[in-house]
Design a protein around this motif. Structure first.
Motif, PDB file in Angstrom:
ATOM      1  N   SER A 100      14.652  41.557  -2.182  1.00  0.00           N
ATOM      2  CA  SER A 100      15.701  40.784  -2.842  1.00  0.00           C
ATOM      3  C   SER A 100      16.677  40.161  -1.845  1.00  0.00           C
ATOM      4  N   ARG A 101      16.418  40.337  -0.560  1.00  0.00           N
ATOM      5  CA  ARG A 101      17.314  39.808   0.463  1.00  0.00           C
ATOM      6  C   ARG A 101      16.917  38.389   0.838  1.00  0.00           C
ATOM      7  N   ASN A 102      17.945  37.549   0.948  1.00  0.00           N
ATOM      8  CA  ASN A 102      17.772  36.135   1.276  1.00  0.00           C
ATOM      9  C   ASN A 102      18.290  35.870   2.681  1.00  0.00           C
ATOM     10  N   TYR A 103      17.507  35.156   3.471  1.00  0.00           N
ATOM     11  CA  TYR A 103      17.934  34.761   4.805  1.00  0.00           C
ATOM     12  C   TYR A 103      17.779  33.256   4.935  1.00  0.00           C
ATOM     13  N   TRP A 104      18.701  32.647   5.708  1.00  0.00           N
ATOM     14  CA  TRP A 104      18.701  31.194   5.866  1.00  0.00           C
ATOM     15  C   TRP A 104      18.676  30.794   7.331  1.00  0.00           C
ATOM     16  N   GLY A 105      17.964  29.703   7.596  1.00  0.00           N
ATOM     17  CA  GLY A 105      18.004  29.106   8.916  1.00  0.00           C
ATOM     18  C   GLY A 105      19.208  28.193   9.050  1.00  0.00           C
ATOM     19  N   GLN A 106      19.344  27.594  10.224  1.00  0.00           N
ATOM     20  CA  GLN A 106      20.535  26.803  10.525  1.00  0.00           C
ATOM     21  C   GLN A 106      20.457  25.383  10.001  1.00  0.00           C
ATOM     22  N   GLY A 107      19.311  24.925   9.567  1.00  0.00           N
ATOM     23  CA  GLY A 107      19.187  23.579   9.042  1.00  0.00           C
ATOM     24  C   GLY A 107      18.717  22.592  10.088  1.00  0.00           C
ATOM     25  N   THR A 108      17.924  21.637   9.640  1.00  0.00           N
ATOM     26  CA  THR A 108      17.470  20.568  10.512  1.00  0.00           C
ATOM     27  C   THR A 108      17.574  19.253   9.741  1.00  0.00           C
ATOM     28  N   GLN A 109      18.126  18.242  10.399  1.00  0.00           N
ATOM     29  CA  GLN A 109      18.403  16.969   9.730  1.00  0.00           C
ATOM     30  C   GLN A 109      17.144  16.118   9.632  1.00  0.00           C
ATOM     31  N   VAL A 110      16.892  15.623   8.438  1.00  0.00           N
ATOM     32  CA  VAL A 110      15.820  14.649   8.218  1.00  0.00           C
ATOM     33  C   VAL A 110      16.471  13.381   7.677  1.00  0.00           C
ATOM     34  N   THR A 111      16.253  12.276   8.363  1.00  0.00           N
ATOM     35  CA  THR A 111      16.809  11.001   7.939  1.00  0.00           C
ATOM     36  C   THR A 111      15.672  10.003   7.773  1.00  0.00           C
ATOM     37  N   VAL A 112      15.594   9.402   6.589  1.00  0.00           N
ATOM     38  CA  VAL A 112      14.538   8.438   6.295  1.00  0.00           C
ATOM     39  C   VAL A 112      15.193   7.082   6.050  1.00  0.00           C
ATOM     40  N   SER A 113      14.867   6.138   6.897  1.00  0.00           N
ATOM     41  CA  SER A 113      15.454   4.798   6.753  1.00  0.00           C
ATOM     42  C   SER A 113      14.543   3.910   5.907  1.00  0.00           C
ATOM     43  N   SER A 114      15.163   2.986   5.193  1.00  0.00           N
ATOM     44  CA  SER A 114      14.377   2.095   4.314  1.00  0.00           C
ATOM     45  C   SER A 114      13.922   0.848   5.049  1.00  0.00           C
TER      46      SER A 114
END
Length: 114
Positions: A100-114
């Protein structure tokens, strides 16, 4: 337990990216690993996950375009993103559940240009 995510970047619409996330530290058994994403001003939203038995779940917005996979031996989760759209732009966070324990990473940015 620590999660290290990588693989984000800037791409054009229609292109692909692969995110990786490796877990380290002491834990006994992975319940599930997956990905969430967040844009400024909005709540973090579910993207995809894979349960230890191999079953997968996807948000409707990414079905057919994203594929989540896991390497249990390496304790890593991957997100193959194809046919990216500008609305996929977000910070992507990997998630590990151990019981039941949740762990999170630090995040990584994804940018999609049109």
């Amino acid at each position: 337990v620590q999660l290290q995510a990588s693989g984000g970047g800037l791409v054009q619409a229609g292109e692909s990216l692969r995110l990786s996330c490796a877990a380290s530290g002491r834990f006994f058994r992975i319940t599930s690993m997956g990905w969430y994403r967040q844009v400024p001003g909005k709540e973090r939203e579910f993207v995809a996950r894979i349960i230890s038995g191999g079953a997968t779940n996807y948000a409707d917005s990414v079905k057919g375009r994203f594929t989540v996979s896991i390497d249990n031996a390496e304790r890593a989760v991957y997100l193959q993103m194809s046919s990216l759209k500008p609305e996929d732009t977000a910070v992507y966070y990997c998630n590990l559940m151990v019981g039941s324990r949740n762990y999170w990473g630090q995040g990584t940015q994804v940018t999609v240009s049109s």
